[in-house]
Design a protein around this motif. Sequence first.
Motif, short mmCIF file in Angstrom:
data_model
loop_
_atom_site.label_atom_id
_atom_site.label_comp_id
_atom_site.label_asym_id
_atom_site.label_seq_id
_atom_site.Cartn_x
_atom_site.Cartn_y
_atom_site.Cartn_z
N TYR A 177 67.52 -77.64 -41.93
CA TYR A 177 66.28 -78.41 -41.83
C TYR A 177 65.63 -78.15 -40.48
O TYR A 177 66.29 -78.17 -39.45
N TYR B 113 64.60 -84.47 -47.38
CA TYR B 113 65.09 -84.23 -48.74
C TYR B 113 64.87 -85.52 -49.49
O TYR B 113 65.47 -86.55 -49.17
N HIS C 186 67.35 -88.71 -54.46
CA HIS C 186 67.87 -88.12 -55.70
C HIS C 186 69.32 -88.57 -55.88
O HIS C 186 69.92 -89.12 -54.97
N ASP D 207 73.07 -86.76 -57.04
CA ASP D 207 73.60 -85.40 -57.11
C ASP D 207 74.11 -85.05 -58.50
O ASP D 207 74.40 -83.89 -58.77
N LEU E 166 79.85 -83.83 -47.69
CA LEU E 166 78.74 -83.33 -46.86
C LEU E 166 79.18 -83.35 -45.41
O LEU E 166 79.58 -84.38 -44.88
N PHE F 295 78.15 -82.39 -41.48
CA PHE F 295 77.04 -82.07 -40.59
C PHE F 295 77.46 -80.93 -39.66
O PHE F 295 78.43 -81.06 -38.91
N LEU G 65 71.19 -89.23 -43.19
CA LEU G 65 71.50 -89.30 -44.63
C LEU G 65 71.30 -90.76 -45.01
O LEU G 65 71.95 -91.65 -44.45
N HIS H 56 70.29 -91.08 -52.82
CA HIS H 56 70.25 -90.76 -51.39
C HIS H 56 69.25 -89.67 -51.08
O HIS H 56 68.71 -89.04 -52.00
N GLY H 57 69.03 -89.43 -49.82
CA GLY H 57 68.14 -88.36 -49.38
C GLY H 57 68.36 -88.10 -47.91
O GLY H 57 69.22 -88.73 -47.27
N SER H 58 67.59 -87.17 -47.38
CA SER H 58 67.63 -86.92 -45.94
C SER H 58 66.32 -87.37 -45.34
O SER H 58 65.24 -86.90 -45.75
N LYS I 64 68.67 -79.53 -38.08
CA LYS I 64 69.83 -80.10 -38.77
C LYS I 64 70.37 -79.08 -39.76
O LYS I 64 69.59 -78.40 -40.43
N ILE J 211 73.62 -78.76 -42.77
CA ILE J 211 74.77 -79.38 -43.44
C ILE J 211 75.49 -78.34 -44.30
O ILE J 211 74.87 -77.41 -44.81
N GLN K 211 77.80 -78.39 -47.77
CA GLN K 211 78.04 -79.32 -48.86
C GLN K 211 78.94 -78.72 -49.92
O GLN K 211 78.89 -77.52 -50.18
N PHE L 51 80.19 -79.88 -53.90
CA PHE L 51 80.19 -80.84 -55.01
C PHE L 51 81.47 -80.65 -55.82
O PHE L 51 81.95 -79.52 -55.96
#
Length: 195
Positions: free
Chosen positions: A36, A42, A45, A47, A59, A61, A71, A134-136, A144, A146, A148, A150
Amino acid sequence: MGPSRWTPRTTSAVERMDAAAMLPGENGQQLTVTDYAPGDSYQLHVDSTFAIGRVATALLFLRAPEEGGELVFPRVEELFARSSVPRFDELGEAAGGLCNRSSGSLMIEPRVGRLVVFFSHDPMGRTLRPRSLHGSCPVRRGEKSIAQRFYQWHALGSANLLGDLIAQVEKARGKSWFVDWRVDGVAEEEAFLGP
Ligand SMILES: O=C(O)CCC(=O)C(=O)O
Ligand SMILES: [Fe+2]
């Protein structure tokens, strides 16, 4: 780009994620990195869906901006009163927005090496947890990044091969955001695997 090609640092990051998510590594998808710049955010949304079946998100950082980029998990009760999930800017920064502790949002400050794990479904997989929305928040100053990962309900097997294929395609297009090379890029940062 499976585990055999991960650097030791990537491997320990992934092992830390797997342990925190309490899920076997076979259930984990390809590690991805998102960068970012100032102004980037972000939107809110979840996931997972029932079709996607991503039970957990880990996630990490990698780079922390000087300001912003939290976050954010908003207080969902208020959002449910609305007909659709609002965009950050719709809610108006001036009015406090969601990226503000006084709105009741849970805001997790990016810190290099901080790992966040959250679960998008209940343990039995019968619901999608609204609280996982959640979002950023927008990055205000600095940059920034991250990493990630899933996690699916089940061991991925051939789905992991698909992840490898996507990684190759991304690389061929010069848009490689998979972690192998990127983590090498931040390997100098002592705090990467810190608390
Ligand atoms: O960057 C963040 O803090 C959140 C990113 C995110 O939610 C996502 O990529 O799915
Ligand atoms: Fe997300």
